[in-house]
Design a protein around this motif. Structure first.
Motif, PDB file in Angstrom:
ATOM      1  N   VAL A 210      41.185   9.242  86.421  1.00  0.00           N
ATOM      2  CA  VAL A 210      41.499  10.317  87.370  1.00  0.00           C
ATOM      3  C   VAL A 210      41.578   9.737  88.789  1.00  0.00           C
ATOM      4  CG1 VAL A 210      40.670  12.491  88.392  1.00  0.00           C
ATOM      5  CG2 VAL A 210      40.472  12.122  85.919  1.00  0.00           C
ATOM      6  N   ALA A 211      40.634   8.834  89.121  1.00  0.00           N
ATOM      7  CA  ALA A 211      40.635   8.208  90.449  1.00  0.00           C
ATOM      8  C   ALA A 211      41.935   7.447  90.681  1.00  0.00           C
ATOM      9  CB  ALA A 211      39.438   7.259  90.580  1.00  0.00           C
ATOM     10  N   GLU A 212      42.368   6.717  89.665  1.00  0.00           N
ATOM     11  CA  GLU A 212      43.597   5.933  89.789  1.00  0.00           C
ATOM     12  C   GLU A 212      44.815   6.853  89.966  1.00  0.00           C
ATOM     13  OE1 GLU A 212      44.293   3.020  90.416  1.00  0.00           O
ATOM     14  OE2 GLU A 212      46.326   2.630  89.707  1.00  0.00           O
ATOM     15  N   LEU A 213      44.823   7.957  89.235  1.00  0.00           N
ATOM     16  CA  LEU A 213      45.940   8.918  89.360  1.00  0.00           C
ATOM     17  C   LEU A 213      45.987   9.493  90.775  1.00  0.00           C
ATOM     18  CD1 LEU A 213      45.528  10.603  85.886  1.00  0.00           C
ATOM     19  CD2 LEU A 213      47.662   9.570  86.691  1.00  0.00           C
ATOM     20  N   CYS A 214      44.819   9.912  91.285  1.00  0.00           N
ATOM     21  CA  CYS A 214      44.769  10.474  92.645  1.00  0.00           C
ATOM     22  C   CYS A 214      45.228   9.430  93.663  1.00  0.00           C
ATOM     23  CB  CYS A 214      43.348  10.927  92.988  1.00  0.00           C
ATOM     24  SG  CYS A 214      42.778  12.296  91.975  1.00  0.00           S
ATOM     25  N   ARG A 215      44.813   8.196  93.481  1.00  0.00           N
ATOM     26  CA  ARG A 215      45.207   7.120  94.397  1.00  0.00           C
ATOM     27  C   ARG A 215      46.716   6.923  94.374  1.00  0.00           C
ATOM     28  NH1 ARG A 215      46.469   1.891  94.612  1.00  0.00           N
ATOM     29  NH2 ARG A 215      46.490   1.631  92.350  1.00  0.00           N
ATOM     30  N   GLU A 216      47.311   6.916  93.178  1.00  0.00           N
ATOM     31  CA  GLU A 216      48.754   6.665  93.097  1.00  0.00           C
ATOM     32  C   GLU A 216      49.569   7.853  93.616  1.00  0.00           C
ATOM     33  OE1 GLU A 216      50.440   4.702  89.697  1.00  0.00           O
ATOM     34  OE2 GLU A 216      48.587   3.608  89.280  1.00  0.00           O
ATOM     35  N   VAL A 217      48.974   9.060  93.536  1.00  0.00           N
ATOM     36  CA  VAL A 217      49.647  10.222  94.130  1.00  0.00           C
ATOM     37  C   VAL A 217      49.569  10.114  95.662  1.00  0.00           C
ATOM     38  CG1 VAL A 217      49.496  12.737  94.409  1.00  0.00           C
ATOM     39  CG2 VAL A 217      49.288  11.730  92.150  1.00  0.00           C
ATOM     40  N   GLY A 218      48.559   9.382  96.155  1.00  0.00           N
ATOM     41  CA  GLY A 218      48.408   9.184  97.599  1.00  0.00           C
ATOM     42  C   GLY A 218      47.257   9.975  98.194  1.00  0.00           C
ATOM     43  N   ASP A 219      46.448  10.635  97.318  1.00  0.00           N
ATOM     44  CA  ASP A 219      45.309  11.422  97.796  1.00  0.00           C
ATOM     45  C   ASP A 219      44.051  10.546  97.720  1.00  0.00           C
ATOM     46  OD1 ASP A 219      43.289  13.221  98.328  1.00  0.00           O
ATOM     47  OD2 ASP A 219      44.130  14.824  97.083  1.00  0.00           O
TER      48      ASP A 219
END
Ligand SMILES: [Zn+2]
Length: 257
Positions: A210-219
């Motif tokens: 989840v952390a990686e997904l949020c990071r790649e979305v830019g959040d």
């Protein structure tokens, strides 16, 4: 070492069609490249999530299938030589340690070429793999199946990042200390957010992912919060994601264990 120890015969949950699928004795998990989005390049392990397409048009996951039987890999015994039936058991053959008729019956594969071929022909077809490019179809057809949605969206996430990987490799050859610029497009962001919601919605969410997904979305704030909850499931990957959040970098990154 990846070793195939035989064939499993399974039954698809949708329409009970039977398929065979290799039964792995052991699986090699080493890869040539590890990426923060979970892509492993050059691994003998196929990270496809066990997603397969049935002849009836449905998709299913291997672990959802009923296991009918496992057929050991042949030849699991050495083939008996031609003419083994006329083996003479006498003093000389015993003296030279040659196999007796009893040895052949017990310890050798005494089937004829035709019998072996017939056994192979009798196996149901292999389970057909699903290409990354077909993930939108899987997502559409499996709308109510959470686990399949997760697997299809995860594969789509990695697939949509693949063109960037090539740009990344080229950039790193010239500038090993910097990262190439990255910005996910709307389709990528939508897919990543939907995957993050699906993951967060379950019991014991995989917070690192989840952390990686949020990071790649830019959040980066959401990424940092998810990372705090991630625990110590993969300390190396946590460390890499932490550094990338601190750099305010949103691209998938290659790393080493
Ligand atoms: Zn089916």
């Amino acid at each position: 070492m990846t070793r195939i120890s035989g064939n499993r015969i399974i039954e698809a949950p949708c329409c009970k069609t039977q398929y065979s699928t290799p039964a792995y004795g052991s699986i090699n998990l080493t890869a040539h490249e590890f990426w923060t989005d979970g892509r492993q390049v050059g691994s003998l392990f196929n990270g496809d999530g066990g997603l397969r397409r049935c002849a009836c048009g449905e998709y299913f996951l291997l672990h959802m299938c009923d296991h009918i039987q496992t057929i050991p890999k042949t030849p699991y015994k050495p083939r008996a030589p031609k003419g083994w039936q006329s083996t003479k058991s006498n003093w000389w053959s015993r003296f030279w340690g040659k196999p007796t008729l009893g040895d052949y019956l017990l310890n050798y594969d005494i089937r004829t070429d035709e019998e072996i071929q017939a056994a192979e022909d009798a196996l149901p077809p292999l389970t057909p793999y699903v290409d990354d490019a077909d993930m939108p179809d899987v997502i559409e057809k499996s709308a109510k199946k959470r686990e399949m949605q997760i697997i299809a969206r995860r594969r789509m996430w990695q697939y949509l990042n693949d063109p960037f990987r090539e740009a990344y490799r080229q950039h790193k050859q010239v500038n090993p200390d910097t990262f190439p610029s990255y910005a996910a497009n709307e389709a990528q962001k939508e897919n990543m957010l939907k995957l993050a919601y699906l993951l967060e919605d379950g019991y014991g969410p995989p917070w690192l992912e989840v952390a990686e997904l949020c990071r790649e979305v830019g959040d980066m704030d959401a990424a940092a919060k998810a990372l705090l909850r991630a625990g110590k499931s993969d300390e190396r990957l946590s460390e890499v994601i932490q550094q990338l959040i601190e750099m305010n970098y949103s691209g998938p990154a290659r790393f080493r264990y």
